[in-house]
Design an enzyme around this catalytic site. Structure first.
Site, mmCIF file in Angstrom:
data_model
loop_
_atom_site.group_PDB
_atom_site.id
_atom_site.type_symbol
_atom_site.label_atom_id
_atom_site.label_comp_id
_atom_site.label_asym_id
_atom_site.label_seq_id
_atom_site.Cartn_x
_atom_site.Cartn_y
_atom_site.Cartn_z
ATOM 1 N N ILE A 1 -7.312 -5.352 8.070
ATOM 2 C CA ILE A 1 -8.425 -4.444 7.428
ATOM 3 C C ILE A 1 -9.332 -5.206 6.845
ATOM 4 O O ILE A 1 -10.437 -4.693 6.399
ATOM 5 C CB ILE A 1 -7.902 -3.257 7.431
ATOM 6 C CG1 ILE A 1 -6.857 -3.036 6.118
ATOM 7 C CG2 ILE A 1 -7.096 -2.444 8.257
ATOM 8 C CD1 ILE A 1 -6.889 -1.259 5.661
ATOM 9 N N TYR B 1 0.940 -1.185 -0.003
ATOM 10 C CA TYR B 1 0.354 0.251 0.214
ATOM 11 C C TYR B 1 0.568 0.796 -0.204
ATOM 12 O O TYR B 1 1.380 1.191 0.443
ATOM 13 C CB TYR B 1 -1.001 -0.186 1.570
ATOM 14 C CG TYR B 1 -1.708 1.221 1.414
ATOM 15 C CD1 TYR B 1 -2.465 1.351 0.837
ATOM 16 C CD2 TYR B 1 -1.613 1.727 3.174
ATOM 17 C CE1 TYR B 1 -3.020 2.849 0.574
ATOM 18 C CE2 TYR B 1 -1.875 3.201 3.618
ATOM 19 C CZ TYR B 1 -2.701 3.739 2.890
ATOM 20 O OH TYR B 1 -3.397 4.382 2.570
#
Length: 520
Positions: free
Chosen positions: A232, A145
């Protein structure tokens, strides 16, 4: 005298990443079905908007909760005054139960070991502050990310050393890659404090396998370091293989007496309701750790980014409704699966393929040969793989859950039209030819060759002396020359662009993957 701090004036925030630059282009010309139908469609935002109706339906059926009432009586004052950074006990209990439910109750979580934070961004940064000193390092598997360059490094001073993963095994983590990253850190005189992985992976949209998780635990056990598992996206898994939490692996190994308390103390989980429940604006994140010292320190630090009492109260009631959570988890995964199939189908019609192991997340990891023209020409904002530190060119992350079906269909229509136009109209044809070209693109897969691209107006090939002019207009850059190189010669004229060259190369050699400079 310096009036501002070094932190305020430095450029280490990561805002100049191509990931954020794409957002800036989108913000200049955002698509709107009515107000700006020709604008850029945002496909670089990993938001889950597919199940808002389920949340809104629950709120409509529970008006007292949304109105901050309990048993018909207002508790607004109580919530407005509550400021204990340990969090509401009722919410912490509801949150850990929800986390366990997503994991099919194969593992349980103790509310005493959870720390509430203002989103996963805060959770990851807090762990960096707890586990490492400035100048120490964490290893992260690529691609990762792009926001981690900001979240993990900017304020903490912690360094990131990439674990180089490749498409040859669908970007899975291997022991040689781990060891190579560790050795690279040593060469840079960096002390490695741990490994951070996202499971499911952002940007790959894949779950981390049991063998990879066991490999990671063996690695941190041997090196006496930490492991952070950012989970997540754990509730977004819509295809097999199912999600396996690192806590499940620890439990299994503990049952076999293969994992002592010291290892448990060095494994930490990050969670958030931003993706699974689609509530990024609520800023609800969490750290789960069996390490009492980490929990105590992180709790103190959480005072800089608390979750509001009103948010905790509302969500404790919502997550405490087991009938609702069971239905939501199931229905949300079905909707994600359907939407992902829509995206894959649209990409296939445009001749673009996705990573075959894609089974989770709010995006697909795809390979596309048209480089950075996706924003200006196709009017789509997608995340380039280079911003995710992917060393292989041509990879992109494309999100599918932050828009309506009509908008996704329009995006696929634009993409298909662009590919067809590039294939059919940019150049009338190409031929193999001899001679030196203006640009060279290294490849070890094919024998040397050159292409002469002929525009429709039959203009002559551009002399080498005009190379600088073409480069300034978006032409090729010289990368290298030598045996095994690919020599490309192209003609002048506005109808011949790098996009056209890439299209023709991909048609002639569909498995060829040129290096990054070819995409500039």
């Amino acid at each position: 005298m310096r009036l501002l701090s070094t932190k305020a004036t430095c450029n280490s925030h990561g805002q100049d990443s191509s990931y954020f630059l794409g957002w800036q282009e989108y913000e200049k010309n955002p698509y709107d079905e009515v107000l700006n139908p020709k604008g850029i469609i945002q496909m670089g935002l990993a938001e889950n908007q597919l199940s808002f109706d389920l949340l809104e339906s629950w709120l409509a059926k529970n008006p007292d909760v949304a109105g901050f009432k309990s048993d018909g009586k207002s508790i607004f004052r109580e919530l407005a005054l509550f400021q204990d950074y340990h969090g509401l006990p009722s919410f912490k209990k509801a949150l850990v139960d929800f986390m366990a439910e997503i994991r099919d109750n194969k593992v349980t979580f103790d509310p005493k070991h959870i720390v509430l934070t203002a989103g996963a961004t805060s959770a990851n940064e807090t762990l960096m502050f707890c586990l490492a000193e400035k100048g120490e390092a964490f290893l992260l598997p690529t691609p990762y990310y792009p926001g981690f360059d900001r979240d993990l490094k900017w304020r903490t001073g912690v360094e990131i050393v990439p674990i180089q993963c490749t498409s040859s095994n669908n970007f899975q983590i291997t022991e040689p890659a781990l060891q190579q990253a560790y050795q690279e850190a040593e060469k840079r005189n960096l002390r490695v404090k741990g490994v951070l992985v996202t499971n499911p992976s952002n940007p790959l949209g894949t779950t981390v396998s049991r063998s990879e998780l066991n490999l990671l635990i063996d690695f941190i056990k041997d090196k006496e370091m930490h492991l952070i598992s950012d989970e997540i996206y754990s509730g977004t898994v819509y295809n097999s293989p199912g999600f396996v939490s690192v806590m499940e692996i620890l439990k299994e190994r503990n049952d076999l007496n293969d994992c002592g308390a010291q290892v448990w103390d060095r494994v930490h989980v990050v969670y958030s309701l931003s993706k699974d429940l689609g509530l990024p604006g609520f800023r609800v994140g969490a750290i789960y750790s069996e390490n009492d010292v980490v929990v105590a320190a992180a709790t103190k630090m959480s005072s800089f980014g608390l979750v509001s009492s009103q948010t905790q109260y509302l969500l404790s009631a919502m997550l405490g409704d087991k009938k609702f959570t069971k239905n939501y988890i199931s229905e949300n995964q079905k909707r994600l699966k359907r939407r992902q199939r829509m995206l894959v189908s649209g990409l296939q019609k445009a001749g673009i393929s996705c990573l075959k192991t894609n089974n989770a997340g709010l995006f697909c990891w795809l390979r596309w040969s048209f480089g950075r023209r996706y924003s200006t020409e196709v009017r789509l904002n997608i995340s380039p793989g280079s911003s995710c530190h992917c060393t292989e060119p041509g990879w992109f992350r494309m999100c599918f859950a932050n828009m309506s079906e009509d908008t996704l269909n329009l995006a696929m229509k634009r993409l298909k039209a662009f590919v067809e136009e590039s294939n059919d109209n940019r150049c009338s044809g190409f031929e193999d030819g001899a001679g030196s070209g203006l640009g060279w693109v290294s490849t070890s897969t094919f024998p040397p060759f050159s292409l002469t691209l002929t525009p429709e107006k039959n203009q002559t090939s551009t002399p080498i002396k005009e190379r600088k002019t073409l480069q300034s207009q978006g032409g090729f850059r010289q990368v290298s020359t030598g045996p095994g190189d690919c020599h490309v010669r192209y003609a002048s004229g506005s109808s011949v662009t790098p996009v056209a060259v890439k299209t023709l190369l991909s048609l002639r050699y569909p498995t060829w993957r040129p290096p990054d400079p070819f995409y500039n």
